[in-house]
Design an enzyme around this catalytic site. Structure first.
Site, PDB file in Angstrom:
ATOM      1  N   ARG A 265     -15.388  -8.270   6.234  1.00 30.42           N
ATOM      2  CA  ARG A 265     -16.454  -7.701   5.928  1.00 30.42           C
ATOM      3  C   ARG A 265     -16.999  -8.687   4.699  1.00 30.42           C
ATOM      4  NH1 ARG A 265     -13.185  -2.762   4.056  1.00 30.42           N
ATOM      5  NH2 ARG A 265     -11.821  -4.571   3.453  1.00 30.42           N
TER       6      ARG A 265
ATOM      7  N   LYS B 188       0.742  -1.194  -0.109  1.00 26.82           N
ATOM      8  CA  LYS B 188      -0.068   0.034  -0.065  1.00 26.82           C
ATOM      9  C   LYS B 188       0.851   1.334   0.017  1.00 26.82           C
ATOM     10  CE  LYS B 188      -4.123  -1.625   2.267  1.00 26.82           C
ATOM     11  NZ  LYS B 188      -5.047  -1.744   3.567  1.00 26.82           N
TER      12      LYS B 188
HETATM   13  O1  PNS Z   1      -5.171  -2.776   7.043  1.00 23.04           O
HETATM   14  P1  PNS Z   1      -4.319  -3.871   6.111  1.00 23.04           P
HETATM   15  O2  PNS Z   1      -3.313  -3.083   5.129  1.00 23.04           O
HETATM   16  O3  PNS Z   1      -5.216  -4.793   5.508  1.00 23.04           O
HETATM   17  O4  PNS Z   1      -3.495  -4.419   7.195  1.00 23.04           O
HETATM   18  C1  PNS Z   1      -2.141  -5.582   6.770  1.00 23.04           C
HETATM   19  C2  PNS Z   1      -1.106  -5.654   7.846  1.00 23.04           C
HETATM   20  C3  PNS Z   1      -0.499  -4.158   8.193  1.00 23.04           C
HETATM   21  C4  PNS Z   1      -1.686  -6.057   9.241  1.00 23.04           C
HETATM   22  C5  PNS Z   1      -0.050  -6.691   7.241  1.00 23.04           C
HETATM   23  O5  PNS Z   1       0.370  -6.099   6.063  1.00 23.04           O
HETATM   24  C6  PNS Z   1       0.914  -7.019   8.357  1.00 23.04           C
HETATM   25  O6  PNS Z   1       0.823  -7.807   9.118  1.00 23.04           O
HETATM   26  N1  PNS Z   1       2.250  -6.317   7.893  1.00 23.04           N
HETATM   27  C7  PNS Z   1       3.313  -6.397   8.833  1.00 23.04           C
HETATM   28  C8  PNS Z   1       4.415  -7.583   8.033  1.00 23.04           C
HETATM   29  C9  PNS Z   1       3.841  -8.656   8.238  1.00 23.04           C
HETATM   30  O7  PNS Z   1       3.835  -9.397   9.386  1.00 23.04           O
HETATM   31  N2  PNS Z   1       3.327  -9.279   7.221  1.00 23.04           N
HETATM   32  C10 PNS Z   1       2.368 -10.482   7.166  1.00 23.04           C
HETATM   33  C11 PNS Z   1       3.426 -11.667   6.711  1.00 23.04           C
HETATM   34  S1  PNS Z   1       4.059 -11.569   5.289  1.00 23.04           S
END
Ligand code: PNS
Length: 159
Positions: free
Chosen positions: A91, A41
Site C-alpha cells: 500500500r 500480533k
Molecule cells: O498480515 P501480516 O500479519 O503482515 O502477515 C505476516 C505473515 C503472517 C505473513 C508473517 O508474519 C509470516 O510469514 N509468518 C510465518 C512465520 C514466518 O515465516 N515468518 C517470517 C520469517 S521470520
C-alpha cells in the site's frame, strides 16, 4: 504449474486483501491463501473464525484458490508444497520497510522462492485490518472497507 501463496494474518479479511487475491489469481495457476502466525500480533479473530471468513468471502472467487493455515515458517510451507512465489500487497510507502525485511529474510532462508508485490488499487491504499477494527470499535462505518459478512462478524465480536 505456477503455485503462489498469499500469506497473511487476515484479522480480518478486507476489500484490500480481496483485491490482491483477485489479481494474484491472474498470475498463478493455483493460489494458496495462507493464514500464518505473525508473532508480533494479537488477533481479534481466532484461527477458525479467520478461516471461515476467508472461505465464505472467497467462495465465489476463482476456483483455483485454496485456503490453508500453517503454524510454522512460510518458506517451509512453500518448500513442502512446491510453491515458487510469495505474493504480498503493497500500500503506502510505510509498508515498504516491513515488507522488504520479510522478503529479505524469506530469500535468505530459501533463495529460490521469489516475493512478488502487488500494489493496492487507489481506493484500497489506506485499507488495513487494524484500521477497520479501530473504526468499528468506535462504531464508524466500515461498509466500504470489508464485505458485509465480515462487517457483521466484527460488530458481533466487539459489541
Ligand atoms: O498480515 P501480516 O500479519 O503482515 O502477515 C505476516 C505473515 C503472517 C505473513 C508473517 O508474519 C509470516 O510469514 N509468518 C510465518 C512465520 C514466518 O515465516 N515468518 C517470517 C520469517 S521470520
Amino acid at each position: 504449474m505456477r503455485i503462489g501463496i498469499y500469506p497473511g494474518s487476515f484479522d480480518p479479511l478486507t476489500y484490500g486483501h480481496l483485491d490482491v487475491i483477485e489479481r494474484a489469481t491472474k498470475i498463478c495457476d493455483k493460489l494458496i491463501v495462507g493464514i500464518l502466525v505473525n508473532s508480533a500480533k494479537k488477533y481479534l479473530f481466532d484461527l477458525e473464525e479467520r478461516i471461515d471468513i476467508l472461505r465464505h468471502c472467497c467462495s465465489e472467487c476463482d476456483k483455483n484458490i485454496e485456503i490453508i493455515s500453517f503454524d510454522g515458517l512460510l518458506v517451509d510451507y512453500c518448500k513442502e508444497n512446491n510453491i515458487s512465489f510469495i505474493i504480498r500487497g503493497l500500500r503506502a510507502v510505510s509498508d515498504f520497510e516491513y515488507e522488504i525485511t520479510l522478503a529479505s529474510i524469506n530469500r535468505r532462508l530459501a533463495s529460490d522462492i521469489e516475493t512478488i508485490f502487488l500494489m493496492a488499487r487507489d481506493e484500497n491504499l489506506f485499507v488495513s485490518s487494524s484500521l477497520v477494527k479501530e473504526v468499528a470499535m468506535y462504531k464508524g462505518d466500515i461498509s466500504t472497507l470489508v464485505p458485509p459478512y465480515v462487517a457483521d462478524k466484527i460488530r458481533a465480536k466487539i459489541s
